[in-house]
Design a protein around this motif. Structure first.
Motif, PDB file in Angstrom:
ATOM      1  N   GLY A   1       1.197  -1.122  -0.074  1.00 35.44           N
ATOM      2  CA  GLY A   1       0.291   0.116  -0.415  1.00 35.44           C
ATOM      3  C   GLY A   1       1.117   1.675   0.029  1.00 35.44           C
TER       4      GLY A   1
ATOM      5  N   SER B   1       2.801   3.966  -6.371  1.00 38.33           N
ATOM      6  CA  SER B   1       2.718   2.888  -5.574  1.00 38.33           C
ATOM      7  C   SER B   1       4.021   1.233  -5.562  1.00 38.33           C
TER       8      SER B   1
ATOM      9  N   ASN C   1       2.855   5.177   3.805  1.00 37.04           N
ATOM     10  CA  ASN C   1       1.923   4.421   3.351  1.00 37.04           C
ATOM     11  C   ASN C   1       0.629   5.136   4.353  1.00 37.04           C
ATOM     12  N   HIS C   2      -0.608   5.314   3.441  1.00 33.28           N
ATOM     13  CA  HIS C   2      -1.942   5.600   3.978  1.00 33.28           C
ATOM     14  C   HIS C   2      -2.955   4.929   3.605  1.00 33.28           C
ATOM     15  N   PHE C   3      -1.963   3.920   2.745  1.00 34.47           N
ATOM     16  CA  PHE C   3      -3.891   2.898   1.840  1.00 34.47           C
ATOM     17  C   PHE C   3      -2.768   1.439   2.682  1.00 34.47           C
ATOM     18  N   ARG C   4      -2.407   1.138   4.573  1.00 34.69           N
ATOM     19  CA  ARG C   4      -2.476  -0.186   4.697  1.00 34.69           C
ATOM     20  C   ARG C   4      -3.642  -1.479   4.737  1.00 34.69           C
TER      21      ARG C   4
ATOM     22  N   TYR D   1     -10.890  -3.218  -0.504  1.00 34.25           N
ATOM     23  CA  TYR D   1      -9.793  -2.800  -1.237  1.00 34.25           C
ATOM     24  C   TYR D   1      -9.862  -2.216  -2.258  1.00 34.25           C
TER      25      TYR D   1
ATOM     26  N   CYS E   1      -8.216   0.442  -5.287  1.00 31.67           N
ATOM     27  CA  CYS E   1      -8.043   2.234  -6.433  1.00 31.67           C
ATOM     28  C   CYS E   1      -8.302   1.447  -7.350  1.00 31.67           C
TER      29      CYS E   1
ATOM     30  N   HIS F   1     -11.742   0.516   2.254  1.00 31.61           N
ATOM     31  CA  HIS F   1     -10.731   0.781   2.095  1.00 31.61           C
ATOM     32  C   HIS F   1      -9.415   2.254   0.634  1.00 31.61           C
ATOM     33  N   LEU F   2      -9.839   2.747   0.548  1.00 37.09           N
ATOM     34  CA  LEU F   2      -9.391   3.400  -0.904  1.00 37.09           C
ATOM     35  C   LEU F   2      -8.180   3.786  -1.339  1.00 37.09           C
ATOM     36  N   GLU F   3      -7.273   4.334  -2.224  1.00 35.72           N
ATOM     37  CA  GLU F   3      -6.905   5.176  -2.707  1.00 35.72           C
ATOM     38  C   GLU F   3      -7.033   5.676  -3.711  1.00 35.72           C
TER      39      GLU F   3
ATOM     40  N   THR G   1      -9.482   9.063   5.588  1.00 36.22           N
ATOM     41  CA  THR G   1     -11.284   8.592   5.911  1.00 36.22           C
ATOM     42  C   THR G   1     -12.053   9.176   6.297  1.00 36.22           C
TER      43      THR G   1
END
Ligand code: FES
Length: 329
Positions: free
Chosen positions: A54, A70, A115-118, A203, A205, A228-230, A303
């Motif tokens: 992530g 990424s 990392n902000h998408f763990r 998850y 993206c 959870h998304l990026e 978030t």
């Protein structure tokens, strides 16, 4: 290389001083039409900073152009980073520069990773990837395989030959489903996600329409916090009604942020050395803790729950929703 981090109130790693190093392109491949995959090794022969699935890095190109990508390789391999870059002809020039100049043997400055998408703990994982959004998910699925946790993936793209790593993923088994749009149309989200199940994390993206559709679907059918998304693209914010506000610093100084400037630029002018990268609210580099005051959050990193908690803000885009903010600076 140095890398110092502290925990913010939003439970993110706020990076005070990041790793940065010169890297050499050791290998270059074309995993799909319009996509180059780059293997980057430290020019000094050292190890790359550790990372988790992530995470993304900055590539600092000539003229100071900075772009985030990424990491899609194996976090266990500390000899290299791997990124995949989609050529965006209508973009701001970063991907074109990379496609044209980063050939085998070329050097580039690397910053991060952050990392902000763990991968949060869950019993099972459902992934939905669109286009080049497969890159962080590739690292995540590798990590889950390594640690023996179950996952499924639906991977969409315009055409099969535009979908990077599609053959490699499809070969993993029936828990991976490819969804080329020209063959199957848009991803059927109800089919891709299945019935909501306790302990399942979703998850995603990919392009903005896919992310918005997933947000709507999960808001209607899944427990809060499942998704959870990026996002790679900034929020579309109407700034015409922006007004000045004040920032109070720990030393008592009070700065005024005019209506037409960012908090980041005013803080930098006052001598505060805040790291920044994208300056459009998508990378999380400029995150600062809030001591007091309500914020109009305009980033795509935090978030909805974290924005509600109001513990930190991205000072490159977010502004005060009150007359004065007190920041931990
Ligand atoms: S610099 Fe990227 S979020 Fe602010």
């Amino acid at each position: 290389m140095t890398n110092t981090t502290v925990q913010s109130g939003a439970n993110k790693d706020l990076t005070l001083e990041e790793a940065h190093f010169r890297a050499r392109v050791e290998a270059r491949e074309e995993p799909a039409d319009g996509v180059v995959g780059l293997t980057l090794v430290p020019s000094d022969g050292g190890r790359v900073p550790s990372w988790s699935p992530g995470a993304h890095i900055d590539l600092v190109l000539e003229d100071g152009l900075v772009r985030q990508y990424s990491l899609c390789g194996d976090p266990q391999d500390r000899t290299r980073y791997t990124v995949a870059v989609l050529l965006e002809p209508e973009g701001r020039g970063g991907s074109r520069r990379i496609h044209e100049t980063l050939r085998v043997g070329a050097e580039v400055e690397v910053r991060g990773p952050r990392n902000h998408f763990r991968l949060e703990p869950a019993e099972r994982y459902v992934f939905v990837a669109g286009g080049i959004g497969i890159t962080p998910i590739l690292a995540m699925t590798g990590e889950l395989d390594r640690t023996g946790r179950p996952w499924t993936l639906v991977y969409g793209g315009r055409r099969r030959d535009s979908m990077a790593f599609a053959d490699r993923l499809a070969a993993l088994g029936p828990h991976v489903r490819l969804w080329p749009q020209d063959e199957r149309g848009l991803i059927d989200l109800a089919d891709a996600l299945g019935d909501p199940a306790p302990g399942t994390a979703v998850y995603t993206c990919g392009p903005e329409p896919l992310l918005r559709a997933l947000e709507e679907h999960c808001a209607a059918h899944w427990p809060a916090g499942s998704l959870h998304l990026e996002r790679f693209t900034p929020l579309d914010v109407d700034t015409t009604g922006d007004t000045p506000f004040e920032i109070e610093l720990a030393d008592g100084r009070v700065l005024t942020v005019p209506a037409d400037r960012s908090a980041l630029s005013v803080l930098a002018e006052a001598g505060l050395d805040i790291l920044s990268s994208c300056e459009e609210g998508t990378c999380g580099t400029c995150e600062v803790e809030i001591v007091k005051g309500e914020v109009d959050h305009r980033d795509t990193v935090l978030t909805p729950e974290e924005k509600e908690e109001n513990c930190s803000m991205m000072v490159c885009v977010s502004r005060a929703a009150c007359a004065r903010l007190k920041l931990d600076l």
